[in-house]
Design a protein around this motif. Structure first.
Motif, short mmCIF file in Angstrom:
data_model
loop_
_atom_site.label_atom_id
_atom_site.label_comp_id
_atom_site.label_asym_id
_atom_site.label_seq_id
_atom_site.Cartn_x
_atom_site.Cartn_y
_atom_site.Cartn_z
N UNK B 411 30.42 -59.43 -1.14
CA UNK B 411 30.10 -59.66 -2.32
C UNK B 411 28.82 -60.52 -2.47
N UNK B 412 28.87 -61.69 -1.88
CA UNK B 412 27.83 -62.66 -1.99
C UNK B 412 26.55 -62.49 -1.32
N UNK B 413 26.81 -61.50 -0.42
CA UNK B 413 25.59 -61.29 0.58
C UNK B 413 25.25 -59.85 0.44
N UNK B 414 25.39 -58.84 -0.81
CA UNK B 414 25.21 -57.68 -0.93
C UNK B 414 24.02 -57.32 -0.59
N UNK B 415 22.95 -58.04 -1.09
CA UNK B 415 21.57 -57.58 -0.87
C UNK B 415 21.00 -57.86 0.59
N UNK B 416 21.78 -58.87 1.36
CA UNK B 416 21.45 -59.02 2.66
C UNK B 416 21.77 -57.82 3.71
N UNK B 417 23.21 -57.26 3.12
CA UNK B 417 23.70 -55.98 3.91
C UNK B 417 22.78 -54.98 3.69
N UNK B 418 22.37 -54.76 2.43
CA UNK B 418 21.68 -53.52 2.05
C UNK B 418 20.16 -53.60 2.89
N UNK B 419 19.83 -54.86 2.86
CA UNK B 419 18.46 -55.20 3.55
C UNK B 419 18.58 -54.78 5.14
N UNK B 420 19.51 -55.08 5.67
CA UNK B 420 19.87 -54.68 7.04
C UNK B 420 19.71 -53.15 7.39
N UNK B 421 20.62 -52.68 6.42
CA UNK B 421 20.72 -51.19 6.66
C UNK B 421 19.45 -50.36 6.37
N UNK B 422 18.91 -50.97 5.31
CA UNK B 422 17.60 -49.96 4.80
C UNK B 422 16.44 -50.39 5.86
N UNK B 423 16.28 -51.54 6.21
CA UNK B 423 15.10 -51.88 7.38
C UNK B 423 15.53 -51.55 8.70
N UNK B 424 16.84 -51.20 9.01
CA UNK B 424 17.31 -51.09 10.54
C UNK B 424 16.93 -52.19 11.45
N UNK B 425 16.91 -53.46 10.88
CA UNK B 425 16.89 -54.60 11.73
C UNK B 425 17.62 -55.82 10.77
N UNK B 426 17.70 -56.88 11.49
CA UNK B 426 18.01 -58.24 10.94
C UNK B 426 16.80 -58.73 10.37
N UNK B 427 16.45 -59.11 8.88
CA UNK B 427 15.28 -59.66 8.55
C UNK B 427 15.23 -60.94 8.91
N UNK B 428 16.16 -61.43 9.51
CA UNK B 428 16.02 -62.96 9.88
C UNK B 428 16.60 -63.23 11.51
N UNK B 429 16.05 -64.17 11.84
CA UNK B 429 16.38 -64.24 13.42
C UNK B 429 17.80 -64.61 13.39
N UNK B 430 18.79 -64.33 14.14
CA UNK B 430 19.90 -64.79 14.30
C UNK B 430 20.11 -66.14 14.71
N UNK B 431 20.77 -66.98 14.12
CA UNK B 431 20.83 -68.45 14.51
C UNK B 431 19.60 -69.10 14.99
N UNK B 432 18.54 -68.79 14.25
CA UNK B 432 17.17 -69.22 14.73
C UNK B 432 17.22 -70.66 14.31
#
Ligand SMILES: Cc1cc2nc3c(=O)[nH]c(=O)nc-3n(C[C@H](O)[C@H](O)[C@H](O)COP(=O)(O)O)c2cc1C
Ligand code: SF4
Ligand code: FES
Lengths: 163, 432
Positions: B411-432
């Protein structure tokens, strides 16, 4: 040189029997007995597992079900030292990923492997309760916190030189 | 007379000096409760005091401690084999409070166990200690040896006729051993599979005998309740609950750590005053208030009072009271994937939905984080969160705990999930 072949040294057998005697059923001493063997030999060989099972009145497969269940019981040989780098959430947030990659590069191994000189085994561990000093790791029995690449490099040099 | 301290649990803890020995412990007020209780107070009187103190279990579930004890059969310890077990398995990611108590003042735990055992009339004590706590193990063995030598443990303690002794079981690393029925199974030398209830441990526990399992922090409160009285203890809390709580914060704050504060202290005070706020350049995005198996709260919930009822009303659980901070530069999907990797690995494997469902969840999150996630994966994650999250669908509370950060995160990160799927990548560096 300690070998992983049976029979276990007599004092170890005696200690296992004493552990079993204070339990309502000898199998209650299973984990303690396996830890005892591992403390002495570094890991639990199949020959030792069979012998411990015999002392506890269990089948070897029954005891192996315990041995393979727990993260800290090793059923394969490990190096002289074991580095357990925490892979849980706070350490992940604080950068355990790049540290693990650095360790793998420096040691030339992947997590779960041992260096060719048998000095170091690298394993992941779940949270070790040192999250306020993440990234954290256990080196043998010693807890280390706020780990960075410089501390890792120093540590590896020391471990390679210590028996 | 000086008034009793408002930080009873940690008053004697000085990491630089190491734990107090029996004499130092006594000088600082220790053993007073045991002297007051054994042979002087009726066991039922102890249970009554603990009930009136409003102490609730600090292991995560928050069950009333006095109430829990009231289900134990009442025979004297000499007439029936019973067990009092300290749960020192502390493996919930983000949690480091029991280690502090175990290393800092092991005698306080021992005295708490003596009092609890006297209350429920148990003659046998066990400390179930996680295998990775080597320093705590050495200090416990030392403290138990000293207490035994001085007559605080063993036969006929203080001439009261009550006998009690403690042994340490060093486990070998499995999160599920912290679940109280799995813990009993582990002590019996079997794979640590939880048990169905009833029978509850209080009537049919370790080796079939009546058994009480309490968290380390819960037990450490008991000497103070008996010495200073239940009303004093109840008054330490700011809201409904009694006593203090060890709170902690980890993640990108200025000073991660743990502090003993009145139970019900606002989260904002813990994060801003004690943990020093966020590190420069990082903003608070969301947090898990009480360990890995509690639901995310977003940054706007920071004024919640950290007691059982208030955190539940805010949509999560107090859990262990040890908060994990998600900052704005860490990927929330990466964080949830890390959590679900833990839960999948630590599933005991007994029931199918958890054993097979959690690895599936982990693979779906892997795919989304790595950029190969599909729209349908979101439905699949939502289904798992619903099906595994509801209590009663799995054999124990492990799977519902695992779903708490996932369901809230969806629920809280719905936009982040959608961005990952649409862009086909993680928009943020994991654990950066
Ligand atoms: C998967 C799982 C893991 C748990 N781990 C722990 C733990 O490590 N330590 C602990 O005290 N309680 C843990 N608990 C809670 C225990 O089952 C139990 O409620 C608690 O030890 C009771 O003590 P308390 O009433 O003093 O809180 C866990 C529960 C579950 C479902
Ligand atoms: S929910 Fe998971 S941990 Fe609990 S019994 Fe089922 S498989 Fe085991
Ligand atoms: S998350 Fe790594 S020590 Fe707790």
């Amino acid at each position: 040189m300690l070998t992983a072949e049976a029979p276990l040294p007599a004092p170890v057998r005696a200690e296992i029997l004493a552990l079993a005697a204070r339990e309502p059923h000898p199998r209650g001493a299973g984990v303690a007995a396996l830890r005892l063997v591992q403390a002495r030999f570094g890991w639990v060989s199949t020959a030792h597992l069979r012998e411990v099972a015999g002392l506890l009145g269990m089948s070897a497969d029954d005891l192996d079900g315990i041995a393979t269940y727990f993260n800290l019981l090793f059923r394969r040989p490990v190096g002289r030292h074991v580095i357990m780098l925490c892979d849980s959430v706070s350490c992940w947030i604080m950068g355990r990923g790049p540290l693990c990659a650095h360790l793998c590069r420096t040691l030339g191994i992947k997590p779960g492997e041992t260096t060719a000189d048998n000095a170091i085994t690298l394993l992941p561990t779940v949270c070790i309760g040192h999250c306020d000093h993440a990234p954290a790791m256990l080196v043998d029995d010693t807890l280390h916190g706020d780990v960075d690449t410089a501390t890792l490099d120093r540590l590896i040099d020391t471990l390679r030189d210590t028996p | 007379m000086t008034p009793p301290t408002e930080r009873p649990l940690t008053a004697m803890i000085d990491p630089a000096a190491g734990p107090p020995d029996c004499a130092a412990y006594e000088r600082a007020g220790g053993w007073q409760a045991t002297r007051n209780a054994l042979g002087r107070l009726a066991p039922a009187g102890i249970i009554d005091m603990v009930t009136r103190s409003k102490l609730r279990g600090r292991g995560g579930a928050g069950f009333g401690t006095g109430q829990k004890w009231s289900f134990v059969p009442k025979e004297p310890a000499a007439d029936r084999r019973k067990y009092l077990i300290a749960n020192a398995d502390e493996m919930e990611p983000g949690t480091f409070k029991d280690r502090l108590l175990l290393e800092g003042n092991p005698l306080q735990l021992i005295e708490g166990m003596i009092l609890a055992a006297y209350g429920v009339q148990a003659g046998h004590g066990v400390i179930f200690l996680r295998g990775e706590y080597h320093l705590a193990c050495a200090r416990l063995h030392h403290a138990i040896g000293e207490a035994r030598e001085k007559g605080w443990l063993g036969e006929n303690i203080l001439g009261s006729g009550f006998s009690f002794d403690i042994r340490v079981h060093s486990s070998a690393g499995r999160y599920i051993c912290g679940e109280e029925t799995a813990l009993l199974t582990a002590l019996e030398g079997r794979r640590a599979t939880p048990r169905s209830k009833p029978p509850f441990p209080q009537t049919g526990g370790l080796w079939g005998a009546p058994s009480v399992v309490n968290n380390v922090e819960t037990l450490c409160n008991l000497p103070h309740i008996i010495t200073n009285g239940p009303e004093w203890f109840a008054g330490l809390g700011l809201g409904e609950d009694g006593g203090t709580k060890i709170y902690g914060v980890s993640g990108r704050v200025v000073k991660p750590g743990a502090w003993e504060l009145p139970i019900g202290t606002p989260l904002r005070q813990i994060i801003e005053d004690h943990a020093g706020g966020m590190r420069p350049g990082y903003r608070l995005r969301a947090l898990l208030p009480g360990g890995a198996s509690t639901a995310f709260l977003d940054a706007t919930a920071i004024d919640v009072a950290m007691d059982y009822g208030s955190v539940e009303k805010a949509g999560s659980r107090l859990g262990t009271g040890m908060a994990i901070i998600l900052d704005d530069r860490t990927c929330p999907i990466g964080m949830i994937r890390n959590l679900e990797h833990f839960f999948a690995q630590e599933s005991c494997g007994w029931c199918t939905p958890c054993r097979d469902g959690l690895p599936w969840v982990e693979r779906l999150l892997d795919a989304i984080e790595n950029g190969s996630g599909q729209e349908e994966d979101m439905d699949q994650l939502g289904r798992h969160a619903r099906m595994l999250g509801a209590p009663g669908r799995t054999f124990c509370a492990h799977a519902p705990g695992a779903m708490a950060p996932l369901a809230s995160g969806l629920k809280l990160f719905a936009a982040d999930f959608a961005a990952h799927i649409q862009q086909g990548r993680c928009p943020q560096q994991p654990g950066a």
